[in-house]
Design an enzyme around this catalytic site. Sequence first.
Site, mmCIF file in Angstrom:
data_model
loop_
_atom_site.group_PDB
_atom_site.id
_atom_site.type_symbol
_atom_site.label_atom_id
_atom_site.label_comp_id
_atom_site.label_asym_id
_atom_site.label_seq_id
_atom_site.Cartn_x
_atom_site.Cartn_y
_atom_site.Cartn_z
ATOM 1 N N GLU A 120 -3.448 0.956 -2.529
ATOM 2 C CA GLU A 120 -2.743 0.425 -3.710
ATOM 3 C C GLU A 120 -1.512 1.295 -3.888
ATOM 4 O O GLU A 120 -1.605 2.420 -4.390
ATOM 5 C CB GLU A 120 -3.643 0.499 -4.950
ATOM 6 C CG GLU A 120 -4.892 -0.355 -4.861
ATOM 7 C CD GLU A 120 -4.607 -1.859 -4.913
ATOM 8 O OE1 GLU A 120 -3.466 -2.262 -5.147
ATOM 9 O OE2 GLU A 120 -5.568 -2.620 -4.691
ATOM 10 N N CYS A 141 2.656 1.120 -11.712
ATOM 11 C CA CYS A 141 3.012 0.551 -10.415
ATOM 12 C C CYS A 141 3.451 -0.899 -10.539
ATOM 13 O O CYS A 141 4.253 -1.366 -9.739
ATOM 14 C CB CYS A 141 1.852 0.685 -9.436
ATOM 15 S SG CYS A 141 0.330 0.045 -10.111
ATOM 16 N N ASN A 201 -1.015 8.401 -12.934
ATOM 17 C CA ASN A 201 -0.392 7.575 -13.984
ATOM 18 C C ASN A 201 -1.412 6.847 -14.851
ATOM 19 O O ASN A 201 -1.163 6.608 -16.027
ATOM 20 C CB ASN A 201 0.638 6.605 -13.373
ATOM 21 C CG ASN A 201 0.012 5.624 -12.419
ATOM 22 O OD1 ASN A 201 -1.046 5.888 -11.835
ATOM 23 N ND2 ASN A 201 0.646 4.495 -12.237
ATOM 24 N N GLU A 205 -8.247 -4.414 -5.399
ATOM 25 C CA GLU A 205 -9.178 -3.792 -6.337
ATOM 26 C C GLU A 205 -9.423 -4.842 -7.418
ATOM 27 O O GLU A 205 -8.696 -5.817 -7.519
ATOM 28 C CB GLU A 205 -8.563 -2.537 -6.982
ATOM 29 C CG GLU A 205 -8.065 -1.510 -5.997
ATOM 30 C CD GLU A 205 -9.079 -0.437 -5.648
ATOM 31 O OE1 GLU A 205 -10.261 -0.574 -5.999
ATOM 32 O OE2 GLU A 205 -8.673 0.535 -4.994
HETATM 33 P P1 NAD Z 1 1.391 10.378 -4.504
HETATM 34 O O1 NAD Z 1 1.198 9.502 -3.334
HETATM 35 O O2 NAD Z 1 2.280 11.540 -4.376
HETATM 36 O O3 NAD Z 1 -0.007 10.916 -5.053
HETATM 37 C C1 NAD Z 1 -1.125 10.072 -5.221
HETATM 38 C C2 NAD Z 1 -2.373 10.859 -4.904
HETATM 39 O O4 NAD Z 1 -2.328 11.243 -3.543
HETATM 40 C C3 NAD Z 1 -2.494 12.150 -5.702
HETATM 41 O O5 NAD Z 1 -3.840 12.390 -5.993
HETATM 42 C C4 NAD Z 1 -1.957 13.184 -4.742
HETATM 43 O O6 NAD Z 1 -2.474 14.476 -4.984
HETATM 44 C C5 NAD Z 1 -2.475 12.650 -3.429
HETATM 45 N N1 NAD Z 1 -1.758 13.100 -2.239
HETATM 46 C C6 NAD Z 1 -0.560 13.726 -2.147
HETATM 47 N N2 NAD Z 1 -0.289 14.032 -0.858
HETATM 48 C C7 NAD Z 1 -1.325 13.568 -0.118
HETATM 49 C C8 NAD Z 1 -1.642 13.580 1.271
HETATM 50 N N3 NAD Z 1 -0.829 14.118 2.165
HETATM 51 N N4 NAD Z 1 -2.788 13.004 1.664
HETATM 52 C C9 NAD Z 1 -3.623 12.450 0.778
HETATM 53 N N5 NAD Z 1 -3.403 12.422 -0.552
HETATM 54 C C10 NAD Z 1 -2.252 12.961 -0.997
HETATM 55 O O7 NAD Z 1 1.880 9.410 -5.668
HETATM 56 P P2 NAD Z 1 2.321 9.819 -7.124
HETATM 57 O O8 NAD Z 1 3.780 10.032 -7.115
HETATM 58 O O9 NAD Z 1 1.451 10.864 -7.660
HETATM 59 O O10 NAD Z 1 1.951 8.458 -7.885
HETATM 60 C C11 NAD Z 1 2.856 7.474 -8.116
HETATM 61 C C12 NAD Z 1 2.794 6.388 -7.069
HETATM 62 O O11 NAD Z 1 1.538 5.737 -7.103
HETATM 63 C C13 NAD Z 1 3.800 5.306 -7.328
HETATM 64 O O12 NAD Z 1 4.418 4.937 -6.137
HETATM 65 C C14 NAD Z 1 2.967 4.160 -7.870
HETATM 66 O O13 NAD Z 1 3.530 2.900 -7.724
HETATM 67 C C15 NAD Z 1 1.702 4.325 -7.130
HETATM 68 N N6 NAD Z 1 0.594 3.668 -7.817
HETATM 69 C C16 NAD Z 1 0.132 2.485 -7.321
HETATM 70 C C17 NAD Z 1 -0.894 1.819 -7.974
HETATM 71 C C18 NAD Z 1 -1.417 0.496 -7.451
HETATM 72 O O14 NAD Z 1 -2.487 0.083 -7.872
HETATM 73 N N7 NAD Z 1 -0.722 -0.164 -6.553
HETATM 74 C C19 NAD Z 1 -1.451 2.353 -9.128
HETATM 75 C C20 NAD Z 1 -0.954 3.564 -9.595
HETATM 76 C C21 NAD Z 1 0.066 4.215 -8.924
#
Ligand code: NAD
Length: 477
Positions: free
Chosen positions: A247, A281, A149, A457
Amino acid sequence: MRHEMYINGEWTDALSGAARTVRNPATEEGIGEVAYGGRADCERAIEAAANAFPAWSRMTPYERGAILKQAAERIRAEIEALAHLTVEESGKPLLEARGEWKVAADLFEWYAEEGKRAYGRTIPSRLKNKRMQTIRQPIGVVGVITAWNFPAYNPARAWAAALGAGCTVVGRPSEFTPRTALAIARHLHESGVPAGVVNVVIGEADPMAQAMLDRPEVRKISFTGSTRVGRMLMDGASRTFTRLSLELGGNAPVLIFPDVDVKAVAKAAVAARYRNCGQVCIAPQRFLIHGKISDAFLEEMVPHVKALRVGHGADPETHVGPLINARQRDRVEALVEEAARGGVQVLAGGARPAHLERGYFYAPTILGGVKPEMPVYSEEIFGPVMPVASFEDLDEALAIANGTEYGLSAYVWTNDLRTAVRASEGLEFGMVGVNEWSPHSTEAPFGGRKASGLGHESGQEGLEEYLETKLISYGGV
Ligand code: NAD
């Protein structure tokens, strides 16, 4: 266009030779191939980072800082091209992509400086012949897994702090937006970051994450993404004692009290809610408006929502781009349909925009009469949908706001000081914006409570995450 991974200072294909097409979410068309690796590629990167660690960690923070500052300057000089690259793979409006890259540059500059302030302590001893001091040391190789994102901000935030602290990095960006992370790596490379200090691997998420957990050289994983994957990493880390910064997801409540300027706040609320198509997020999500003004507030917001222009991020007229992929769009669509069946009023949007045949678009949507227990309210939407409920007093508002497993950010709008203090102190969230929509900054800590994560962070706290405290005690002095 083909893009390789970046391992040990070199651009390299996956060991298997596999590649994956990156798509533009606004057109669904392929915009290039990237190397797509697996566990073995990640292990190569970990070895490179481990080999590079002794020299990088022994450099003075002034030497490391000079390199990181140069990277910041190089990014600033190329910001237009970089923003276009990010628009192409993420779909976000150009203005937002430019802003994101500016912050990415700021992060490298800021941690170039903050790395110089990794101070230890001298501790007065209770024994005459004993002296004690603490020193702060970089923890070692850090694995950084990030979401799509904010393709530039998410990696930059963790890489800059880790590098400033003297750690080496294996970055694994999202497979949806890998080229932005590779562009950051190119700038670091051209700024003189030694081989192996930063590595970028792209590929299968789970095997790469397992490699990071299993290999003892990786002392920490910094993860930005969903709560679901965060939980899996915590399970894995319980076997290996790998430290974690998480995060994770959010579901931010927005408390709007009856003393506000309804016109002004309603207009600003719309801009804040639909930024990055709601894929933020800390996006304000669960709107809670005091009963005295809820009808007037909704009436004010609806025309602003209808006026948002949905389209390609590269078009300067666009306010709201597409969602990242079909799965995310379908999820948002299903949540709205379920809410509509449950009796909420769809006051704007509620469908895919008719003028865009391709791309993962969904019209900015506003839902009135929502009940807090509905999934569209209780789940993180991560899309352009604003569910609105109402409340009658502060205690009720706090109970609804805190009634979630998430604890990332929350918002309070009021001109009453007592209400502002009581609401902000009563919200169980890591960040609270009072009369503002951006409760974050490079120099301030960013982090969640409960299922929204662990650690911080940004800011001084962000550096701490990559340092370890060592006590050195001198006896017989
Ligand atoms: P996701 O957890 O599906 O993916 C995030 C990352 O993890 C990607 O690079 C993905 O390829 C990887 N991933 C997927 N499966 C994995 C596994 N089994 N082991 C390790 N890594 C894996 O999340 P998303 O849907 O791509 O992103 C959106 C989410 O991220 C939302 O929930 C959002 O709130 C959160 N987010 C949080 C922050 C924060 O700072 N708190 C910032 C940005 C996004």
